[in-house]
Scaffold this motif. Structure first.
Motif, PDB file in Angstrom:
ATOM      1  N   ASP A 165       4.374  -8.555   0.915  1.00  0.00           N
ATOM      2  CA  ASP A 165       2.725  -8.812   1.173  1.00  0.00           C
ATOM      3  C   ASP A 165       2.482  -8.618   2.435  1.00  0.00           C
ATOM      4  O   ASP A 165       1.195  -9.064   2.812  1.00  0.00           O
ATOM      5  N   CYS A 166       3.383  -8.563   3.465  1.00  0.00           N
ATOM      6  CA  CYS A 166       2.820  -8.443   4.828  1.00  0.00           C
ATOM      7  C   CYS A 166       3.171  -7.183   5.399  1.00  0.00           C
ATOM      8  O   CYS A 166       3.437  -6.214   4.892  1.00  0.00           O
ATOM      9  N   GLN A 208       0.803  -1.144   0.075  1.00  0.00           N
ATOM     10  CA  GLN A 208       0.132   0.183  -0.152  1.00  0.00           C
ATOM     11  C   GLN A 208       0.938   1.448  -0.041  1.00  0.00           C
ATOM     12  O   GLN A 208       0.224   2.420   0.017  1.00  0.00           O
ATOM     13  N   HIS A 209       2.221   1.124   0.079  1.00  0.00           N
ATOM     14  CA  HIS A 209       3.232   2.077  -0.099  1.00  0.00           C
ATOM     15  C   HIS A 209       2.902   3.230   1.263  1.00  0.00           C
ATOM     16  O   HIS A 209       2.929   4.530   0.999  1.00  0.00           O
ATOM     17  N   PRO A 228       2.987   9.922  20.439  1.00  0.00           N
ATOM     18  CA  PRO A 228       4.617  10.014  20.285  1.00  0.00           C
ATOM     19  C   PRO A 228       4.961  11.449  20.292  1.00  0.00           C
ATOM     20  O   PRO A 228       4.088  12.465  19.856  1.00  0.00           O
ATOM     21  N   ARG A 229       6.071  11.761  20.691  1.00  0.00           N
ATOM     22  CA  ARG A 229       6.906  12.938  20.549  1.00  0.00           C
ATOM     23  C   ARG A 229       6.937  13.428  19.017  1.00  0.00           C
ATOM     24  O   ARG A 229       6.891  14.434  18.502  1.00  0.00           O
ATOM     25  N   TRP A 230       7.497  12.210  18.222  1.00  0.00           N
ATOM     26  CA  TRP A 230       7.934  12.395  16.721  1.00  0.00           C
ATOM     27  C   TRP A 230       7.253  11.381  16.068  1.00  0.00           C
ATOM     28  O   TRP A 230       7.088  10.244  16.494  1.00  0.00           O
ATOM     29  N   GLN A 231       6.732  11.681  14.945  1.00  0.00           N
ATOM     30  CA  GLN A 231       6.343  10.585  14.003  1.00  0.00           C
ATOM     31  C   GLN A 231       6.670  11.022  12.643  1.00  0.00           C
ATOM     32  O   GLN A 231       6.513  12.206  12.123  1.00  0.00           O
ATOM     33  N   ILE A 232       7.074  10.087  11.792  1.00  0.00           N
ATOM     34  CA  ILE A 232       7.397  10.330  10.344  1.00  0.00           C
ATOM     35  C   ILE A 232       6.435   9.225   9.701  1.00  0.00           C
ATOM     36  O   ILE A 232       6.452   8.104   9.955  1.00  0.00           O
ATOM     37  N   THR A 233       5.462   9.893   8.692  1.00  0.00           N
ATOM     38  CA  THR A 233       4.496   8.985   7.772  1.00  0.00           C
ATOM     39  C   THR A 233       4.918   9.189   6.402  1.00  0.00           C
ATOM     40  O   THR A 233       5.100  10.170   5.985  1.00  0.00           O
ATOM     41  N   GLN A 234       5.062   8.108   5.806  1.00  0.00           N
ATOM     42  CA  GLN A 234       5.495   7.900   4.337  1.00  0.00           C
ATOM     43  C   GLN A 234       4.139   7.461   3.773  1.00  0.00           C
ATOM     44  O   GLN A 234       3.885   6.559   3.885  1.00  0.00           O
ATOM     45  N   CYS A 235       3.678   8.070   2.473  1.00  0.00           N
ATOM     46  CA  CYS A 235       2.681   7.765   1.682  1.00  0.00           C
ATOM     47  C   CYS A 235       3.047   7.914   0.489  1.00  0.00           C
ATOM     48  O   CYS A 235       3.167   9.148  -0.012  1.00  0.00           O
ATOM     49  N   ARG A 236       3.325   6.761  -0.253  1.00  0.00           N
ATOM     50  CA  ARG A 236       4.212   6.774  -1.593  1.00  0.00           C
ATOM     51  C   ARG A 236       5.271   7.423  -1.370  1.00  0.00           C
ATOM     52  O   ARG A 236       6.101   7.112  -0.578  1.00  0.00           O
ATOM     53  N   GLN A 237       5.506   8.843  -2.399  1.00  0.00           N
ATOM     54  CA  GLN A 237       6.776   9.502  -2.076  1.00  0.00           C
ATOM     55  C   GLN A 237       6.450  10.727  -1.404  1.00  0.00           C
ATOM     56  O   GLN A 237       7.599  11.631  -1.109  1.00  0.00           O
ATOM     57  N   THR A 238       5.506  10.807  -0.653  1.00  0.00           N
ATOM     58  CA  THR A 238       5.165  12.104   0.301  1.00  0.00           C
ATOM     59  C   THR A 238       5.450  11.679   1.869  1.00  0.00           C
ATOM     60  O   THR A 238       4.859  10.784   2.291  1.00  0.00           O
ATOM     61  N   SER A 239       6.501  12.502   2.509  1.00  0.00           N
ATOM     62  CA  SER A 239       6.720  12.248   3.977  1.00  0.00           C
ATOM     63  C   SER A 239       6.184  13.486   4.588  1.00  0.00           C
ATOM     64  O   SER A 239       6.516  14.562   4.262  1.00  0.00           O
ATOM     65  N   THR A 240       5.863  13.128   5.948  1.00  0.00           N
ATOM     66  CA  THR A 240       5.382  14.311   6.664  1.00  0.00           C
ATOM     67  C   THR A 240       6.002  13.772   8.130  1.00  0.00           C
ATOM     68  O   THR A 240       5.960  12.814   8.444  1.00  0.00           O
ATOM     69  N   LEU A 241       6.457  14.887   8.711  1.00  0.00           N
ATOM     70  CA  LEU A 241       7.092  14.608   9.945  1.00  0.00           C
ATOM     71  C   LEU A 241       5.962  15.455  10.806  1.00  0.00           C
ATOM     72  O   LEU A 241       5.412  16.380  10.619  1.00  0.00           O
ATOM     73  N   ILE A 242       5.737  14.662  11.981  1.00  0.00           N
ATOM     74  CA  ILE A 242       4.716  15.237  12.997  1.00  0.00           C
ATOM     75  C   ILE A 242       5.519  15.185  14.577  1.00  0.00           C
ATOM     76  O   ILE A 242       6.119  14.402  14.737  1.00  0.00           O
TER      77      ILE A 242
END
Length: 470
Positions: free
Chosen positions: A258-259, A69-70, A144-158
């Protein structure tokens, strides 16, 4: 389209970050209560696993990735947290999340993609630990204090920050910017090489213990005290040097694309990692999907053998019965909560790299008044990891298994402030601490089960984990 350097992006949004902190600080003063400010910021594309690689094993974390699902997320450090034990553990975590959702301001206008505020949860298999030294509580939740989420090629720092009436904003802002620049360096610098894989001391699998438990379970099934029970086995492994957490996860996601690849750290040096094919539930905009996954067969060495094994699995009465237990359970529990599940009457196949399962996705619309944790509570444990009837099977699992399941075969995932959620089942997993690993695998026992064949299934699942360790 020109690429804007991350440092410039931070400087551009410095005033917006300061304004968000000021508003949160004023909220804390007005209510005389702590207030969380959640900032979502765009960053260059970065693998969330890199942040976990740089973190300490004594820092709490939850990592979850679905390569197909990237999507990947790492939550690092604990800003606020809670734990619970006993039958009310799901309700207590629910209350914790609901209480704090009224004390959080989310600023995500700056990011192209933001998952919003996410609380990360893990629940042990049993609501009370089997052993007093269990490494994980029966229920745990943290923001969390810090979170990085990647959706396809877009990354977001929270960045989540806790403000009180006594907070010093002038000192807080430079500290935040400094930490943002530290994360920036991860995107700019090359990934440091992983250490060589350690050599392993692997004791022989205690096959007699498992086969004896299967025989005892079959006796109870024969006397109509059980219809199915899932028995797990644990294998303890000692390495020549400490395991590298990120290195293990990198291997798992390469070997099992696939997991769901996951890792949960308790903040005391213990991590629970794995590559699970089983999703307990996923909710997006009130649309739910859960997986009935039971009935297994190995993959073949050739296309012809593989096709033959698949046909045998699809036509096996024993495997079909085992699978139907799970479908019936999920449909009944969802219906009892007022949902109207839809699904195909005949299962399909979920074919993984070394094993294949009977698979039935079940879909439903979630009513507005139903919280994701109501569903997690109702669905755990499924017959795929416990048995039928569930309560009696769990009692016998405590009798037959000589180890603490902890997070094995239990729910791991997240919930956001809008009712979206994702929980997996922590199977195909291992407990890691320094140079020690405990590998878990289970098999479903029903009438007609052959102890030697069930043992072969255990070996097959353990082998996949061993390949990640070496």
């Amino acid at each position: 389209m020109p690429v804007v350097p991350y440092r410039t992006v931070i400087q551009q949004h410095r005033s917006a970050i300061h304004a968000a902190l000021t508003q949160g600080y004023q909220q804390a003063i007005c209510t005389n209560r702590p207030h969380v400010v959640s900032l979502s910021l765009p960053i260059p594309s970065i693998d969330p696993l890199r942040l976990l690689h740089q973190s300490s094993p004594y820092e709490r974390h939850l990592y979850l990735e679905n390569t197909s699902q990237h999507q990947a997320t790492v939550a690092l450090g604990s800003l606020i947290e809670a734990s619970a034990i006993g039958p009310s553990r799901f309700d207590r975590v629910h209350n914790f999340i609901e209480t704090w959702c009224h004390q959080i301001s989310c600023y995500d206008e700056l990011a192209e993609y933001s998952p919003g505020i996410q609380f990360f949860c893990s629940f042990a298999f049993f609501d009370t630990p089997t052993h007093s030294d269990s490494p994980f509580p029966a229920a745990s939740v943290f923001l969390p204090r810090w979170q990085i989420t990647q959706c396809r090629q877009t990354s977001t720092l929270i960045a989540n920050l806790l403000l009180t009436p006594l907070s010093d904003l002038e000192a807080l802002l430079p500290d935040i910017l400094q930490q943002l620049r530290r994360i920036e360096s991860l995107a700019e610098s090359p990934l440091s090489a992983y250490p060589p894989a350690p050599s392993l001391i692997q004791p022989a699998l205690a096959t007699q213990v498992f086969t004896q438990a299967v025989h005892r379970a079959l006796q109870r099934i024969c006397h109509n005290r059980l219809r199915k029970i899932v028995l797990a086995h644990a294998l303890d492994v000692l390495a020549s040097q400490p395991f590298n957490r990120a290195q293990l996860l990198e291997r798992l996601r390469q070997q099992h694309p696939d997991c769901y690849v996951f890792s949960v750290g308790n903040g005391h040096g213990v991590s629970f990692i794995g590559a699970s094919p089983e999703r307990l539930l996923s909710i997006r905009q009130r649309r739910l999907i859960t997986d009935a996954l039971a009935g297994s067969s190995p993959r073949g060495d050739t296309a012809e053998t593989d096709a033959l094994l698949a046909r045998q699995l699809l036509t096996s009465v024993k495997e079909q019965d085992e699978h139907q237990f799970v479908v019936d359970f999920l449909v009944r529990r969802l219906t009892e909560l007022g949902l109207r599940p839809s699904y195909r009457t005949r299962p399909g196949l979920l074919q993984l790299s070394n094993i294949q399962h009977l698979h039935t996705p079940i879909r439903a619309t979630v009513p507005l008044h139903t919280h994701p944790l109501h569903l997690v509570k109702a669905l755990h444990p499924t017959p795929a990891v416990a048995g039928v009837p569930t309560d009696q099977a769990c009692q016998q699992i405590r009798r037959f298994e000589q180890f603490d399941r902890a997070l094995y075969a239990a729910p791991i995932g997240w919930i956001d402030h809008q009712g979206n959620s994702e929980f997996i089942v922590g199977i195909r997993s291992a407990l890691i601490q320094a140079n020690r690993a405990r590998l878990y695998a289970g098999a479903g026992i029903v009438a007609g089960s052959d102890p030697e064949r069930e043992l072969d299934e255990i070996r097959l699942k353990l082998r996949a984990l061993m390949e990640a360790l070496v």
